[in-house]
Design a protein around this motif. Structure first.
Motif, mmCIF file in Angstrom:
data_model
loop_
_atom_site.group_PDB
_atom_site.id
_atom_site.type_symbol
_atom_site.label_atom_id
_atom_site.label_comp_id
_atom_site.label_asym_id
_atom_site.label_seq_id
_atom_site.Cartn_x
_atom_site.Cartn_y
_atom_site.Cartn_z
ATOM 1 N N GLU A 24 -9.273 -3.319 11.347
ATOM 2 C CA GLU A 24 -8.510 -4.264 12.157
ATOM 3 C C GLU A 24 -8.941 -4.220 13.613
ATOM 4 O O GLU A 24 -9.152 -5.269 14.237
ATOM 5 N N CYS A 25 -9.081 -3.031 14.152
ATOM 6 C CA CYS A 25 -9.440 -2.891 15.565
ATOM 7 C C CYS A 25 -10.866 -3.341 15.847
ATOM 8 O O CYS A 25 -11.112 -4.090 16.779
ATOM 9 N N VAL A 26 -11.795 -2.871 15.058
ATOM 10 C CA VAL A 26 -13.205 -3.144 15.324
ATOM 11 C C VAL A 26 -13.543 -4.621 15.097
ATOM 12 O O VAL A 26 -14.252 -5.229 15.896
ATOM 13 N N PHE A 27 -13.024 -5.205 14.032
ATOM 14 C CA PHE A 27 -13.352 -6.591 13.722
ATOM 15 C C PHE A 27 -12.349 -7.595 14.274
ATOM 16 O O PHE A 27 -12.531 -8.791 14.153
ATOM 17 N N GLY A 28 -11.274 -7.100 14.880
ATOM 18 C CA GLY A 28 -10.289 -8.003 15.461
ATOM 19 C C GLY A 28 -9.532 -8.803 14.427
ATOM 20 O O GLY A 28 -9.188 -9.965 14.661
ATOM 21 N N VAL A 29 -9.268 -8.196 13.274
ATOM 22 C CA VAL A 29 -8.511 -8.878 12.223
ATOM 23 C C VAL A 29 -7.106 -8.299 12.142
ATOM 24 O O VAL A 29 -6.842 -7.218 12.661
ATOM 25 N N GLN A 30 -6.242 -9.037 11.502
ATOM 26 C CA GLN A 30 -4.846 -8.628 11.347
ATOM 27 C C GLN A 30 -4.676 -7.832 10.049
ATOM 28 O O GLN A 30 -5.529 -7.872 9.166
ATOM 29 N N ALA A 31 -3.543 -7.156 9.931
ATOM 30 C CA ALA A 31 -3.268 -6.339 8.740
ATOM 31 C C ALA A 31 -3.286 -7.183 7.475
ATOM 32 O O ALA A 31 -3.820 -6.749 6.445
ATOM 33 N N HIS A 32 -2.748 -8.410 7.521
ATOM 34 C CA HIS A 32 -2.741 -9.248 6.321
ATOM 35 C C HIS A 32 -4.160 -9.662 5.932
ATOM 36 O O HIS A 32 -4.451 -9.821 4.751
ATOM 37 N N GLU A 33 -5.051 -9.768 6.902
ATOM 38 C CA GLU A 33 -6.443 -10.095 6.586
ATOM 39 C C GLU A 33 -7.145 -8.898 5.961
ATOM 40 O O GLU A 33 -7.969 -9.061 5.044
ATOM 41 N N THR A 34 -6.792 -7.718 6.407
ATOM 42 C CA THR A 34 -7.349 -6.509 5.797
ATOM 43 C C THR A 34 -6.907 -6.408 4.340
ATOM 44 O O THR A 34 -7.698 -6.039 3.466
ATOM 45 N N ARG A 35 -5.641 -6.756 4.070
ATOM 46 C CA ARG A 35 -5.152 -6.743 2.677
ATOM 47 C C ARG A 35 -5.942 -7.742 1.824
ATOM 48 O O ARG A 35 -6.272 -7.451 0.665
ATOM 49 N N VAL A 36 -6.257 -8.887 2.391
ATOM 50 C CA VAL A 36 -7.053 -9.882 1.659
ATOM 51 C C VAL A 36 -8.443 -9.314 1.373
ATOM 52 O O VAL A 36 -8.960 -9.455 0.258
ATOM 53 N N TYR A 37 -9.061 -8.652 2.351
ATOM 54 C CA TYR A 37 -10.372 -8.044 2.138
ATOM 55 C C TYR A 37 -10.336 -7.097 0.942
ATOM 56 O O TYR A 37 -11.184 -7.173 0.047
ATOM 57 N N PHE A 38 -9.343 -6.209 0.904
ATOM 58 C CA PHE A 38 -9.267 -5.249 -0.195
ATOM 59 C C PHE A 38 -8.948 -5.926 -1.524
ATOM 60 O O PHE A 38 -9.411 -5.471 -2.573
ATOM 61 N N GLN A 39 -8.203 -7.020 -1.500
ATOM 62 C CA GLN A 39 -7.920 -7.750 -2.736
ATOM 63 C C GLN A 39 -9.193 -8.410 -3.250
ATOM 64 O O GLN A 39 -9.465 -8.394 -4.447
ATOM 65 N N VAL A 40 -9.982 -8.990 -2.354
ATOM 66 C CA VAL A 40 -11.261 -9.580 -2.769
ATOM 67 C C VAL A 40 -12.178 -8.492 -3.298
ATOM 68 O O VAL A 40 -12.876 -8.696 -4.294
ATOM 69 N N LEU A 41 -12.165 -7.346 -2.662
ATOM 70 C CA LEU A 41 -12.984 -6.220 -3.125
ATOM 71 C C LEU A 41 -12.626 -5.863 -4.566
ATOM 72 O O LEU A 41 -13.492 -5.578 -5.381
ATOM 73 N N GLU A 42 -11.344 -5.911 -4.866
ATOM 74 C CA GLU A 42 -10.872 -5.589 -6.216
ATOM 75 C C GLU A 42 -11.138 -6.724 -7.204
ATOM 76 O O GLU A 42 -11.406 -6.473 -8.382
ATOM 77 N N LEU A 43 -11.058 -7.963 -6.736
ATOM 78 C CA LEU A 43 -11.209 -9.143 -7.605
ATOM 79 C C LEU A 43 -12.397 -9.988 -7.166
ATOM 80 O O LEU A 43 -12.254 -11.177 -6.842
ATOM 81 N N GLN A 44 -13.576 -9.379 -7.153
ATOM 82 C CA GLN A 44 -14.775 -10.090 -6.715
ATOM 83 C C GLN A 44 -14.934 -11.403 -7.493
ATOM 84 O O GLN A 44 -14.724 -11.444 -8.697
ATOM 85 N N GLY A 45 -15.285 -12.474 -6.772
ATOM 86 C CA GLY A 45 -15.504 -13.766 -7.406
ATOM 87 C C GLY A 45 -14.240 -14.582 -7.570
ATOM 88 O O GLY A 45 -14.247 -15.612 -8.238
ATOM 89 N N SER A 46 -13.156 -14.164 -6.942
ATOM 90 C CA SER A 46 -11.882 -14.874 -7.057
ATOM 91 C C SER A 46 -11.880 -16.145 -6.225
ATOM 92 O O SER A 46 -12.599 -16.267 -5.236
ATOM 93 N N THR A 47 -11.019 -17.060 -6.627
ATOM 94 C CA THR A 47 -10.788 -18.285 -5.871
ATOM 95 C C THR A 47 -9.588 -18.064 -4.944
ATOM 96 O O THR A 47 -8.861 -17.079 -5.076
ATOM 97 N N VAL A 48 -9.383 -19.009 -4.044
ATOM 98 C CA VAL A 48 -8.230 -18.926 -3.141
ATOM 99 C C VAL A 48 -6.942 -18.867 -3.953
ATOM 100 O O VAL A 48 -6.047 -18.064 -3.673
#
Length: 123
Positions: A24-48
């Motif tokens: 969050e600090c280094v990339f200037g993202v919010q906590a909810h965006e970090t959660r999305v990153y980890f969800q995509v990591l878990e579900l690679q190839g997912s749609t919105v």
């Protein structure tokens, strides 16, 4: 001081920062965006829509988070053509080791700037 520099300063005050907080600090993202990153990591190839369902969040909010994550190169999207016509975007997050490399690069760049400021002081 830029918002990113302020976040980096805040991060330095934390004795034992968590990986998520560092992202969050280094990339200037919010906590909810970090959660999305980890969800995509878990579900690679997912749609919105799939991600919104998994996160129990509105599609438009997930889409904005994905856009931000794409801007900082933590996520990328690929267009998939549908058999019945049309297309859909699938999202893929960079693996954690690649995110770590990006983080190291950003922190090294920031540290270099700090070292330059220190060396310039008093001249």
């Amino acid at each position: 001081m830029t918002p990113n520099e302020q976040r980096m300063e805040e991060l330095m005050l934390v004795d034992d920062p968590q990986f998520e907080r560092i992202l969050e600090c280094v990339f200037g993202v919010q906590a909810h965006e970090t959660r999305v990153y980890f969800q995509v990591l878990e579900l690679q190839g997912s749609t919105v829509s799939e991600l919104a369902g998994a996160l129990d969040r509105d599609r438009s909010n997930v889409q904005r988070s994905l856009s931000t994550l794409c801007d900082v190169n933590l996520v990328h999207r690929e267009r998939r053509l549908l058999e019945g016509g049309g297309s859909v975007y699938q999202y893929f997050s960079v693996p954690v080791p690649e995110a770590q490399t990006l983080l190291h690069g950003a922190v090294d760049e920031w540290a270099e700037t700090v070292h330059e400021r220190i060396d310039e002081f008093g001249t």
